[in-house]
Write an enzyme that holds these catalytic residues in place. Structure first.
Site, mmCIF file in Angstrom:
data_model
loop_
_atom_site.group_PDB
_atom_site.id
_atom_site.type_symbol
_atom_site.label_atom_id
_atom_site.label_comp_id
_atom_site.label_asym_id
_atom_site.label_seq_id
_atom_site.Cartn_x
_atom_site.Cartn_y
_atom_site.Cartn_z
ATOM 1 N N ASP B 8 8.007 5.113 -3.243
ATOM 2 C CA ASP B 8 6.710 4.611 -2.785
ATOM 3 C C ASP B 8 6.035 5.777 -2.057
ATOM 4 O O ASP B 8 6.406 6.122 -0.945
ATOM 5 C CB ASP B 8 6.925 3.417 -1.837
ATOM 6 N N LYS B 69 -3.098 11.288 0.180
ATOM 7 C CA LYS B 69 -3.268 10.374 -0.948
ATOM 8 C C LYS B 69 -4.743 10.029 -1.176
ATOM 9 O O LYS B 69 -5.151 9.749 -2.299
ATOM 10 C CB LYS B 69 -2.459 9.104 -0.676
ATOM 11 N N GLU B 167 1.698 -0.657 -7.256
ATOM 12 C CA GLU B 167 2.374 -1.116 -6.042
ATOM 13 C C GLU B 167 2.526 -2.644 -5.967
ATOM 14 O O GLU B 167 3.625 -3.131 -5.726
ATOM 15 C CB GLU B 167 1.662 -0.546 -4.804
ATOM 16 N N ASP B 189 -1.945 -6.709 -1.182
ATOM 17 C CA ASP B 189 -1.313 -5.467 -0.724
ATOM 18 C C ASP B 189 -2.323 -4.629 0.046
ATOM 19 O O ASP B 189 -3.190 -3.980 -0.549
ATOM 20 C CB ASP B 189 -0.779 -4.714 -1.959
#
Lengths: 239, 606
Positions: B8, B69, B167, B189
């Site tokens: 992850d 990211k 994810e 999420d």
């Protein structure tokens, strides 16, 4: 339907020989000798791909079960760890075809459009056309839409309120028409499916009747697309 | 069997997991912590990753990279609004952001690769074997460029990325494995930097994604920033300090904002306190949960619209959802839980640690790919519609959003002018009608034989693979010959650039090892210098002046080579000292022994 597609474990393949071990492949999607996955035929139609007769009423649970079963064979996840580039490419292509077939046939409108193209050849494109009896009404509606767009949406003048009411009424009436068109389409589904079952000797007569049903469905679909576009247009305008 | 790990790669934290028999397991570090902060610190002695880099953040903010990211697959223009919040400098080259650190620049995949390498090292230490294959998760709403950038990061880190998995779907695998659920589930999420929602149908081991939606620029970072902005205004007014002039202080406030946010999920009030610069004492501010909720309410509200769109695309009502699963650290916030519960009308599940569930799911997917798990299969979708530019700047959609992947579409191209020898094709992703409102993915050129207009026919196949990444192939219909397509990404690294970065990373690795060896040798030299100096002080009367002079000379030599960046020279210096102090050690040993015996005698007497 050909012989190969009748067996739930096999489908029409692109080649008659395994690409890997060169042994004969009759339609099984995993080679009988080396168990390598085989490429599906590029000519494969979506009905055959999902093991269905060319009928328009479909059992959604059944088509879903077939879709899941084929993905359990072809999905690239099952070929990810190996180093065989061919197998990866083939599973990717097969899986994409199965997914497209499922997406198309799951939806009744897309299913009917696909069947018409399949039966009549690619030349037959479904164009949008207004229902003949609504021609005048739609012309007026276009004028009202343009008038509404030209006005200030925040303005609460009597004129704008009236226009809005007219458009809302048109939206309701056209939505109603859409439902009628759907009902007509599903009636045609029944007629087509019955003709597919027809085993009388008058093959020519059946062919003519089938052609007639296809044309009728094409007309309904053309009108349906047109009416739906207008409804969407009205909804977006008066939002 | 080759081991495949699940990773992850998060905005704020990253984790690595593997399948331990039938169960996924997150690998913890030395102090038991499973999260590796996604922070990279560039120092003169190599690269710091994770917790050590987080400490580095307030010491040398300009050389410490966090939230990288957010830059993956992006151009400078895409992130211009938030540039002021980052302490490091950004540039752009060929549509790709470069982060400036000293005289070097790094692309976001290179920085992500440093985090991946740290995770890889952690897994290798735990498993006692080399790790070379991985599943890496990305937000479901990541576009093609962002996915490709993630894959590039894996390559640069020396990992073969067998699958890019979304994810929320990964999380559903972890939950599904644990609970053997059937029915319709919604995964909400909310992470550090991104928001995703996915609606799935679980039936007989098949996890079919029906629809997904999200926002790749919405998450816990935004909440931190809201607190940060208030505190900065406060500090400016109260102390006449301009915080922006003290990057290290800004980072300290940012970290305190994050800690306050976390405390407010547990407590109704929290006290934030930060040491002020210029020795002006301590800044303190009381926060209430209600105040925090007012600040971030709009952000939480923004997550609800994508949920409604996903339901609409799945052709479902909220009441059709059987279970709701919460993923991501930000779902610990009570306000988020309330809003999700109100929307779906169900108490959401959060049995699995929301920080770890994605990594656990990535490990489950790794188990599927390795062939260990043949019961479960994930059928995911592409989050955004794919299309090409047509006349008048309009996008013509080829593959609609929420289409099950792998998916393909074929399109026929021809020429408009006699003798035309090439056709330019522009690929886009997005839901808007006009190309300018959508994301430009790539361009390529088809070469066609010079023939009258409309005669050449080239069939182009657009294929989105199971990673959600696009592949383009073309074939001339008349000749049946396929042609290779050189796709030029709009916001991505070229193959050559990635290869260069892989080579560079080997060079960095060599530098890192070199740096580590020098540090180790220096530490050893310092220890021996200190011990010898002490021994000399204790033994002035025990050895000859000549011997002492010789020892002092080798000590001076060692002090000199200690400053050089060559561990071999330092080691040589150390062994020279060891050689000449041999006699001294013996003498000292005798004395110590004698003293020990004497002490013993004394103690026996008493």
């Amino acid at each position: 339907m050909n012989e190969a597609a009748a067996d739930p474990r096999s489908l029409p393949m692109a080649r008659s020989m395994c690409w890997h071990c060169q042994s004969e492949v009759k339609g099984e999607y995993l080679c009988g000798r080396c168990i390598k996955v085989q490429p599906l035929s590029t000519e494969l139609d979506y009905f055959s791909c999902l093991n269905l007769p060319r009928k328009l009423n479909i059992d959604r649970d059944e088509i879903e079960a077939t879709f899941y079963r084929l993905n359990r064979v072809f999905h690239p996840d099952f070929y990810a760890k190996g180093d065989d580039h061919n197998e990866k490419t083939i599973s990717l292509g097969n899986s994409a075809l199965v997914n497209t077939a499922y997406r198309t046939l799951r939806d009744p409108i897309q299913r009917a459009e696909y069947l018409i193209r399949l039966e009549a050849g690619s030349a037959k494109e479904i164009r949008t056309a207004p229902p003949a009896d609504l021609f005048e009404e739609i012309l007026e509606l276009q004028d009202d839409l343009n008038a509404f767009r030209a006005g200030d949406p925040k303005e609460h003048s009597a004129e704008m309120t009236k226009l809005r009411q007219t458009l809302q009424a048109a939206q309701a009436s056209l939505t109603n028409r859409l439902q009628q068109l759907d009902a007509q389409l599903f009636e045609a589904f029944e007629v087509w499916d019955a003709l597919q079952e027809e085993t009388s000797d008058e093959a020519e007569a059946v062919r003519v009747r089938k052609e007639h049903v296809l044309e009728e469905m094409q007309g309904i679909l053309s009108n349906r697309t047109y009416v739906r576009n207008i409804v969407n247009d009205v909804v977006a305008t008066i939002k | 069997m080759v081991r495949i790990v699940g990773i992850d790669l998060g905005t704020t934290n990253s984790l690595i997991a593997y399948m331990d028999g039938d169960h996924p397991h997150v690998i913890a570090g030395m102090h038991g912590q499973t999260k590796v902060p996604s922070i990279v610190g560039m120092t003169d002695n190599g690269v710091l990753v994770g917790d050590p880099a987080k400490e580095h953040l307030t010491r040398d903010p300009a050389k410490t990279i966090y939230s990288v990211k957010r830059f993956m697959g992006k151009s400078l223009n895409d992130v211009s609004e938030e540039l002021t919040y980052f302490p490091y400098q950004l540039q752009e080259k060929n549509g790709v952001i470069r982060i400036e650190v000293g005289d070097r620049t790094f692309s976001p995949p290179q920085v992500s690769a440093m985090i991946l390498k740290e995770l890889k090292r952690r897994a290798e230490a735990h498993l006692g074997e080399e790790v070379s294959k991985a599943v890496i998760t990305v937000p479901a709403y990541f576009n093609d460029s962002q996915r490709q950038a993630t894959k590039d990061a894996g390559l640069i880190a020396g990992l073969e990325v067998l699958r890019i998995v979304n994810e929320p779907t990964a999380a559903s695998l972890a939950y599904g494995l644990q609970k053997n659920t059937q029915g319709i589930i919604a995964v909400y999420d909310l992470g550090g930097g991104t928001f995703d929602v996915s609606i799935l149908k679980l039936k007989d081991g098949i996890f079919e994604v029906l629809a997904t939606n999200g926002n790749t620029h919405l998450g816990g970072d935004d909440f931190d920033r809201s607190l940060l902005e208030v505190m900065i205004r406060d500090i400016r007014e109260r102390y006449q300090i301009e915080p922006a002039k003290h990057p290290d202080f800004m980072q300290a406030v940012r970290l305190e904002a994050e800690r306050t946010k976390i405390r407010l999920s547990q407590e109704i009030t929290a006290l934030a306190s930060v040491e002020l610069p210029e020795g002006k004492g301590l800044y303190q501010r009381d926060w209430t949960r209600a105040e925090f909720e007012t600040l971030v309410g709009a952000f939480v509200e923004q997550t609800l619209h994508p949920c409604r769109l996903a339901l609409q695309d799945a052709e479902l009502q909220a009441s059709h959802i059987d279970e709701v699963v919460l993923v991501g650290g930000s779902t610990r916030i009570p306000l988020v839980r309330q809003q999700v519960e109100a929307l779906f009308g169900k108490t959401p599940h959060c049995e699995l640690n929301p920080d770890e569930v994605v990594a656990l799911g990535a490990a489950v997917q790794a188990g599927i790919l390795s062939g260990e798990n043949r019961d479960m299969l994930l059928l995911d979708v592409t989050p955004l519609s794919l299309g090409i530019e047509t006349m008048g700047g309009v996008m013509s959609t080829l593959i609609r959003r929420n289409t099950t992947i792998p998916a393909s579409a074929k399109e026929m191209f021809t020429t408009y002018v006699d003798g035309q020898t090439s056709v330019d094709i522009h690929i886009l992703q997005g839901e808007r009608e006009l190309i300018k409102d959508n994301r430009s993915l790539a361009r390529f050129q088809l070469t066609v034989p010079p023939l009258p207009a409309g005669v050449p026919r080239v069939e182009v196949t657009f294929l989105i693979d199971a990673n959600g990444i696009l592949h383009v192939t073309a074939a001339d219909v008349r000749t049946g010959q396929s042609q290779s397509v050189q796709v030029k990404p709009s916001h991505g690294l070229t193959d050559e650039e990635v290869e260069g970065m892989i080579r560079e990373s080997f060079q960095f690795a060599a530098e890192d090892i070199q740096a580590r060896q020098v540090i180790e040798a220096r530490t050893e030299a310092d220890a021996i210098l200190m011990a010898t100096e002490k021994a000399l002080r204790q033994s002035t009367h025990l050895i000859q002046a000549e011997e002492k002079a010789e020892i002092n000379k080798t000590l001076d030599d060692l002090r000199m080579v200690r400053e050089r960046d060559d561990h071999r020279l330092i080691r040589n210096g150390i062994s020279e000292v060891e050689k000449v102090t041999h006699h001294l050690a013996e003498v000292l040993m005798d004395v110590t022994l004698k003293e020990a015996l004497e002490n013993k005698k004394v103690s026996e007497v008493t």
